[in-house]
Design a protein around this motif. Sequence first.
Motif, short mmCIF file in Angstrom:
data_model
loop_
_atom_site.label_atom_id
_atom_site.label_comp_id
_atom_site.label_asym_id
_atom_site.label_seq_id
_atom_site.Cartn_x
_atom_site.Cartn_y
_atom_site.Cartn_z
N LYS A 447 0.84 -1.20 0.00
CA LYS A 447 0.00 0.00 0.00
C LYS A 447 0.87 1.25 0.00
O LYS A 447 0.60 2.22 -0.74
CB LYS A 447 -0.91 -0.02 1.22
CG LYS A 447 -1.69 1.27 1.46
CD LYS A 447 -2.54 1.13 2.71
CE LYS A 447 -3.25 2.43 3.08
NZ LYS A 447 -4.10 2.27 4.28
N LEU A 448 1.92 1.26 0.81
CA LEU A 448 2.82 2.41 0.88
C LEU A 448 3.43 2.70 -0.48
O LEU A 448 3.47 3.85 -0.94
CB LEU A 448 3.92 2.15 1.91
CG LEU A 448 5.00 3.22 2.04
CD1 LEU A 448 4.40 4.55 2.48
CD2 LEU A 448 6.09 2.77 3.01
N ILE A 449 3.90 1.66 -1.16
CA ILE A 449 4.52 1.84 -2.49
C ILE A 449 3.49 2.37 -3.48
O ILE A 449 3.79 3.25 -4.30
CB ILE A 449 5.15 0.52 -2.96
CG1 ILE A 449 6.35 0.18 -2.06
CG2 ILE A 449 5.59 0.63 -4.42
CD1 ILE A 449 6.92 -1.21 -2.30
N GLN A 459 8.65 7.85 -10.75
CA GLN A 459 8.24 8.10 -12.14
C GLN A 459 8.34 6.82 -12.98
O GLN A 459 9.07 5.88 -12.64
CB GLN A 459 9.13 9.18 -12.76
CG GLN A 459 9.01 10.53 -12.07
CD GLN A 459 7.64 11.15 -12.23
OE1 GLN A 459 7.17 11.33 -13.34
NE2 GLN A 459 7.00 11.49 -11.13
N ASP A 460 7.59 6.79 -14.07
CA ASP A 460 7.67 5.67 -15.00
C ASP A 460 9.09 5.56 -15.57
O ASP A 460 9.75 6.57 -15.85
CB ASP A 460 6.68 5.85 -16.15
CG ASP A 460 5.24 5.55 -15.70
OD1 ASP A 460 5.09 4.74 -14.78
OD2 ASP A 460 4.31 6.13 -16.27
N ASN A 461 9.53 4.32 -15.72
CA ASN A 461 10.85 4.06 -16.27
C ASN A 461 10.69 2.95 -17.31
O ASN A 461 10.04 1.94 -17.04
CB ASN A 461 11.79 3.61 -15.13
CG ASN A 461 13.22 3.45 -15.58
OD1 ASN A 461 13.50 2.75 -16.55
ND2 ASN A 461 14.14 4.08 -14.87
N LYS A 462 11.26 3.15 -18.48
CA LYS A 462 11.08 2.17 -19.55
C LYS A 462 11.66 0.81 -19.19
O LYS A 462 11.17 -0.22 -19.64
CB LYS A 462 11.73 2.68 -20.84
CG LYS A 462 11.03 3.90 -21.45
CD LYS A 462 11.71 4.35 -22.73
CE LYS A 462 11.01 5.57 -23.32
NZ LYS A 462 11.67 6.04 -24.57
N GLU A 463 12.70 0.80 -18.37
CA GLU A 463 13.40 -0.45 -18.08
C GLU A 463 12.88 -1.13 -16.81
O GLU A 463 12.89 -2.36 -16.71
CB GLU A 463 14.90 -0.19 -17.94
CG GLU A 463 15.54 0.35 -19.21
CD GLU A 463 17.00 0.66 -19.03
OE1 GLU A 463 17.50 0.49 -17.89
OE2 GLU A 463 17.65 1.07 -20.00
N PRO A 466 7.57 1.09 -11.82
CA PRO A 466 7.55 1.90 -10.59
C PRO A 466 7.47 1.04 -9.34
O PRO A 466 8.06 1.37 -8.31
CB PRO A 466 6.29 2.76 -10.76
CG PRO A 466 6.04 2.80 -12.22
CD PRO A 466 6.50 1.49 -12.76
N GLU A 467 6.73 -0.08 -9.41
CA GLU A 467 6.61 -0.96 -8.23
C GLU A 467 7.96 -1.55 -7.85
O GLU A 467 8.29 -1.65 -6.66
CB GLU A 467 5.61 -2.09 -8.52
CG GLU A 467 4.16 -1.65 -8.55
CD GLU A 467 3.74 -0.99 -9.84
OE1 GLU A 467 2.61 -0.47 -9.92
OE2 GLU A 467 4.54 -0.98 -10.82
N THR A 468 8.76 -1.93 -8.84
CA THR A 468 10.09 -2.48 -8.55
C THR A 468 10.98 -1.43 -7.92
O THR A 468 11.71 -1.70 -6.96
CB THR A 468 10.73 -3.02 -9.85
OG1 THR A 468 9.90 -4.07 -10.37
CG2 THR A 468 12.12 -3.57 -9.58
N ILE A 469 10.94 -0.21 -8.47
CA ILE A 469 11.73 0.88 -7.89
C ILE A 469 11.27 1.15 -6.46
O ILE A 469 12.08 1.36 -5.55
CB ILE A 469 11.62 2.15 -8.74
CG1 ILE A 469 12.24 1.92 -10.12
CG2 ILE A 469 12.30 3.34 -8.05
CD1 ILE A 469 12.07 3.07 -11.09
N SER A 475 13.52 -1.21 0.54
CA SER A 475 14.61 -2.05 1.06
C SER A 475 15.77 -1.21 1.57
O SER A 475 16.34 -1.50 2.62
CB SER A 475 15.10 -3.01 -0.03
OG SER A 475 14.12 -3.96 -0.35
N LYS A 476 16.10 -0.16 0.83
CA LYS A 476 17.19 0.73 1.25
C LYS A 476 16.85 1.42 2.57
O LYS A 476 17.67 1.47 3.50
CB LYS A 476 17.45 1.77 0.15
CG LYS A 476 18.36 2.91 0.55
CD LYS A 476 19.75 2.45 0.91
CE LYS A 476 20.65 3.64 1.26
NZ LYS A 476 21.98 3.20 1.73
N LEU A 477 15.63 1.94 2.68
CA LEU A 477 15.23 2.63 3.90
C LEU A 477 15.16 1.67 5.08
O LEU A 477 15.54 2.01 6.20
CB LEU A 477 13.88 3.32 3.68
CG LEU A 477 13.88 4.50 2.69
CD1 LEU A 477 12.46 4.95 2.40
CD2 LEU A 477 14.70 5.66 3.23
#
Length: 889
Positions: A447-449, A459-463, A466-469, A475-477
């Motif tokens: 839900k947070l993501i 933002q959208d990324n072609k590669e 957004p969910e993966t980012i 994970s970093k936080l």
Amino acid sequence: MAELVATMVVGPLLSIVKDKVSSYLLDQYKVMEGMEEQHRVLKRKLPAILDVIDDAEQTASHRAGAKAWLEEVKRVAYEANGVFDEFNYEALRREARKNGHYGELGFNAVKLLTTHNRFSFHDRMGKKLCRIVQAIEVLVAEMNTFGFKYQQQAPESMRWRQMDHVIFDPKKIISRSRSRDTKNIVGTLLGQANNADLSVVRIVGVGGLGKTTLAQLIYNEPEIQKHFELLIWVCVSDSFDVDSLAKRIVAFHLEKDVVEAAASKKSPLDSLQDVLSGHRYLLVLDDIWNRESDKWEKLKDRLTHGANGSVVLTTTRDEGVAKIMGTVKPYNLAALEDNFIKEIIETRAFSLQKEEERPAVLVNMVDEIVKRCRGSPLAATALGSVLRTKTSEEEWKAISSRSNICTEESGILPILKLSYNELSSQMKQCFAFCAVFPKDYEIDVDKLIQLWIAHGFIQDNKEVSPETIGKRIFSKLASSSFFVDVKQGKATSYERMVGGSYYKRTCKIHDLMHDGALSTMENECGFAPEEPNRIEWLPDTARHLLLSCEKPEIVLNDSLARKSPAIQTLLCDSYMEHPLQHLSKYSTLKALQLHTQRSPFPLKSKHLHHLRYLDLSRSDFEALPEDISILYNLQTLKISGCQELCRLPRQMKYMTALRHLYSHDCPKMSSMPGDLRKLMSLQTLTCFVAGRTSSECSNVGELQHLNLGGQLELNQLENVTEEDAKAANLGKKKELRELTLKWTIGSRDDARVLECVKPHGGLQSLRIESYGGTTFPTWIAMSLNMVEIHLSYCKNLQWLFSSGTTGNWPYPDGQINADGCRRLTLRYADSHVLAVGVPWPSGYHELSRRHPSAYICRRPSCEHGDSSRRHNQAVGIPVGPATPPVTSG
């Protein structure tokens, strides 16, 4: 008390505006016709401000003028963001109208036309745009006066380097380091067994020492679990409202519906007394700040009604609080020993290297770094996380010198601020948003993501999606201890209804880190207290609101009658019973969560154009309004648990931004709207109801090209043909983890359809209900990664798997490859079912011998009595040494 004050972050918000200004849709649908000059000015000026924004953010921490300038940039960026949301929505509206949406809406479209008259739109938006351009030009002039400098940003690809990793949990080290403390306090608690008076044991220590973690270790000790009849945990934090606290203690012990029923008849304190009376209990009150002794005495008066040996265990940073509450000598928690601090730092800093590969020069510097942490495991984790990305001696020396400013007053806060400042601007923005959640709030990570994405923080990324980012950011936080108590496990039935998945990941925010998030959000967050009429809770600058109070609609109606904040997030945890008023004041919403016991839908779609996240789970309306399909920006829609919901809007195919649709646990839903294949961004669809063949509803073949993942339930499979089942293409949906297949009325022809819905080999959980075949296809037995198989109401079943199955699990007539399977559940199957030639119950012994870690739950057929009686007759049979998990009905 020193607090963590984080640097203001404006850059990501300005980047969002820049991206919207450059959207190709604006030119394609000519929504800025006649405003081209102002458009070009913004395209030039916004990048100029972004070039120096990092320097401005750093300067603002020690220059009041720069801070004031940054505040104005933030205000203008919010206003510009709203203006370009309107431009982009107008472009989406024109695109949908071109594709025939308004014609299909019919009369509903007529009501919307007046709000989108092109001439009035041009006039209104032209004035707004001129104000934005003028404000930006003033800001650029002031920027040049300040002399901010350009700072080159690391490429985004470098930011994500080494981001995929296992979250480090320092509790494993702390449990060893605090074993003596745990033993001492457990002994004290057990030693009160014959004490007729209420005992209050206090753990006292500065922030970041691990008081809460120690209390958790004590709470989970087997001796404690066995000794006390009731164990209750409540985080108190800044607010010590006695009635609210009493409600939370009762709610922890009882089911929510029981609490609400009791609350309607008795006062919170009376209900608390009823719950505790006659029971020996342990009540943990975590993170207490209250110094008002009369409040404590009022609560304590009801807590004394427990049985002999009852104990209240508290944690606090404030020795004054400890004196007010205590009956037993306070336990002053000492700093963690240096060898454990060193272990935490090394585990974090060198997590990507084997021990023999660690640079000797850096290893030798760890002892000096240890001194900076002042015995705090939180500081050690934060500092170790910062050092993890530093590879040279010079970088380590710089971090060491920057963290060498901890004083008795500041404690570890400089280290935490250093850890925060090392984050990218995007991560800072994502974390700062978490200030919308109160301290100790259990946050659903998915839900947070989704909320981060809804607000444009990712933002959208072609590669990369957004969910993966978002998962990488989380994970970093979490690895840096911004998030704590990260848990992943099976969701309860209630949580599945609300959140969706059978598996759920949750977290909390460390209270010191929460202070930092609040400091950067300042007055942008609003929390409605239990009795909001007593205080003014809603600032004019509020953008993100969370209401956990009862009857949130009354609170909102009263507050919005007097104020008009630009609300972007509204999360209501409690049910609404009355209509919302001032509906136009919700027009800036991007994320909305509400649960209503009223029908129809309480808001107007024409006021929700910018909505990206909509959670209506557990609401009572029968249908969503047809014009909700004009929410062209909507990314997440949650309608799970809506027991009365019969249908979705027919024109959902125009909601092409939709990424997540949670539609399970809606028993009256009879079909899905037509042309779902057009929702090409859809990646979560928790339930697809196959209706009878009709041009107005979708068949499962519509799922063919949708890249669905997570949980999928296919319902009413008796309406599905073999051709459509094959067309659904489940074998290519590699992200699916949980699959449920349901028939309403089973027949022997079901086997053909079941053979055609074969999923990919990575599926982990399979549920089959009311299947009419006599056996199952071989693909079920051959699933290599299957962890759970649940079979229910399969009345015609004679064999679990077809004879001749091959694999690794030998049986008389064949083999089953199920080495990963840990649970096989049968509910209400007839007693003649055979497991590949092995009659029940002898099959249990065969499973035990061949698969000792498996757990089989067999729920026998019960032809008589109601469903509740049948559930009570469920039988769990453990095989082998493994302890059986709890089986949910």
